[in-house]
Design a protein around this motif. Sequence first.
Motif, PDB file in Angstrom:
ATOM      1  N   ARG A 107      -9.136  61.023  -2.930  1.00 40.84           N
ATOM      2  CA  ARG A 107      -9.960  63.062  -2.335  1.00 40.84           C
ATOM      3  C   ARG A 107      -8.690  63.674  -2.850  1.00 40.84           C
ATOM      4  N   LEU A 108      -9.550  65.378  -3.528  1.00 45.39           N
ATOM      5  CA  LEU A 108      -9.138  66.308  -3.265  1.00 45.39           C
ATOM      6  C   LEU A 108      -8.882  66.410  -2.628  1.00 45.39           C
ATOM      7  N   SER A 109      -9.284  66.337  -1.221  1.00 46.13           N
ATOM      8  CA  SER A 109      -8.989  66.783   0.008  1.00 46.13           C
ATOM      9  C   SER A 109      -7.296  66.333   0.591  1.00 46.13           C
ATOM     10  N   ALA A 110      -7.669  64.693  -0.142  1.00 47.57           N
ATOM     11  CA  ALA A 110      -5.893  64.327   0.439  1.00 47.57           C
ATOM     12  C   ALA A 110      -4.537  64.974  -0.747  1.00 47.57           C
ATOM     13  N   TRP A 111      -5.129  65.692  -1.936  1.00 46.84           N
ATOM     14  CA  TRP A 111      -4.416  66.137  -2.345  1.00 46.84           C
ATOM     15  C   TRP A 111      -3.534  67.654  -2.229  1.00 46.84           C
ATOM     16  N   CYS A 112      -4.923  67.904  -2.269  1.00 45.00           N
ATOM     17  CA  CYS A 112      -4.463  69.564  -1.278  1.00 45.00           C
ATOM     18  C   CYS A 112      -3.491  69.552  -0.600  1.00 45.00           C
ATOM     19  N   SER A 113      -3.973  68.410   0.666  1.00 44.00           N
ATOM     20  CA  SER A 113      -3.110  68.581   2.251  1.00 44.00           C
ATOM     21  C   SER A 113      -2.167  67.888   2.013  1.00 44.00           C
ATOM     22  N   GLU A 114      -1.483  67.041   1.111  1.00 45.91           N
ATOM     23  CA  GLU A 114      -0.118  66.188   0.491  1.00 45.91           C
ATOM     24  C   GLU A 114       0.566  67.684   0.109  1.00 45.91           C
ATOM     25  N   ILE A 115       0.163  68.193  -1.272  1.00 45.34           N
ATOM     26  CA  ILE A 115       0.899  69.624  -1.590  1.00 45.34           C
ATOM     27  C   ILE A 115       1.510  70.474  -0.682  1.00 45.34           C
ATOM     28  N   MET A 116       0.419  70.605   0.519  1.00 45.69           N
ATOM     29  CA  MET A 116       0.615  71.921   1.827  1.00 45.69           C
ATOM     30  C   MET A 116       1.875  71.336   1.787  1.00 45.69           C
ATOM     31  N   ALA A 117       1.638  69.683   2.954  1.00 46.88           N
ATOM     32  CA  ALA A 117       3.143  69.677   3.363  1.00 46.88           C
ATOM     33  C   ALA A 117       4.339  69.544   2.872  1.00 46.88           C
ATOM     34  N   MET A 118       3.999  69.699   1.689  1.00 37.87           N
ATOM     35  CA  MET A 118       5.776  68.967   0.861  1.00 37.87           C
ATOM     36  C   MET A 118       6.162  71.014   0.577  1.00 37.87           C
ATOM     37  N   ARG A 119       4.930  71.240   0.357  1.00 41.45           N
ATOM     38  CA  ARG A 119       5.330  72.687   0.191  1.00 41.45           C
ATOM     39  C   ARG A 119       6.238  73.182   1.546  1.00 41.45           C
ATOM     40  N   ALA A 120       5.082  72.822   2.499  1.00 36.72           N
ATOM     41  CA  ALA A 120       5.390  73.452   3.820  1.00 36.72           C
ATOM     42  C   ALA A 120       7.335  72.411   4.162  1.00 36.72           C
TER      43      ALA A 120
END
Length: 284
Positions: A107-120
Amino acid sequence: MTTRDTRLQAVAEFWFGPPPGGHRWVDAPRREGEDATSRWLVRRGRDTAGWMVNELELGQKELSELFLEFAQLEMTEEAILGFANCYGQIGVDAWIPEQGDGRAGERLSAWCSEIMAMRAAVDLSRAINERELSLLRSWIKFLPDGSLVFDRSHEGGWRSAWTIRRGHSPVAVFIDQKKWSRAGRLLLHEMANKRLAGRTRAGIVYEPRKDKLGFRIVVESLLAGMWMQLANCIALNRIGRCPVCGKLLVLTPGVSRSDRKTCSGACRSKLSRDSRAKKGEGLD
Ligand SMILES: [Zn+2]
């Protein structure tokens, strides 16, 4: 490359890669509790057997800095598709409730939340390494009950949040008001371990081509592989920035200040020009 690095790479190898036909975005039917159709990244074509062969042909790649690319990935369908078509799906979600062919998707939202987590995690580690106290203060809060909270907003209304509660984490006993770098380290401890748990395991693998056994950290997904590399860089304080343009990069340990790693040849020569100019000034 340090000994520790070499050891990690020798122990933790894994395979990844895109399917031959690449990926595309599809709409999946609305699920209960969701107010819109969700967008899913799926492989083109249904031949998963073909994909497995391709995965093996691609072989093992060193992922030492791929996590940086992922952490900085734009959260758009286009950017995510580009990444997936280079490196494959990351290993979140699984089956789409779709048209009966049991297609795997993410899911797009799952990718986005994983990107955010790694970026953080990347930014937090860098802020600790560069002693950016104002950033740490803006992201970290000490609650009256002794818990520690990380709260950061990103573009597009996204937020990354973590909490360490007394009694819920073994590191909670080390929380100390006003010790910002330590608080950041404790939060990184939680972020990385949560992402690695259940996605990596130690084990013996059978290598058919060599008819040999090997000891490996078995990595379950591309995401887990990137978190493993990130965790290694966090532990070694290796996340920094190009001294010239500020781009995020993995630092090489044990180099002098004037010999620092830059992101590119252009920044390299600018750095040496600048330091020559500085030296020139000093001589006057
Ligand atoms: Zn640079």
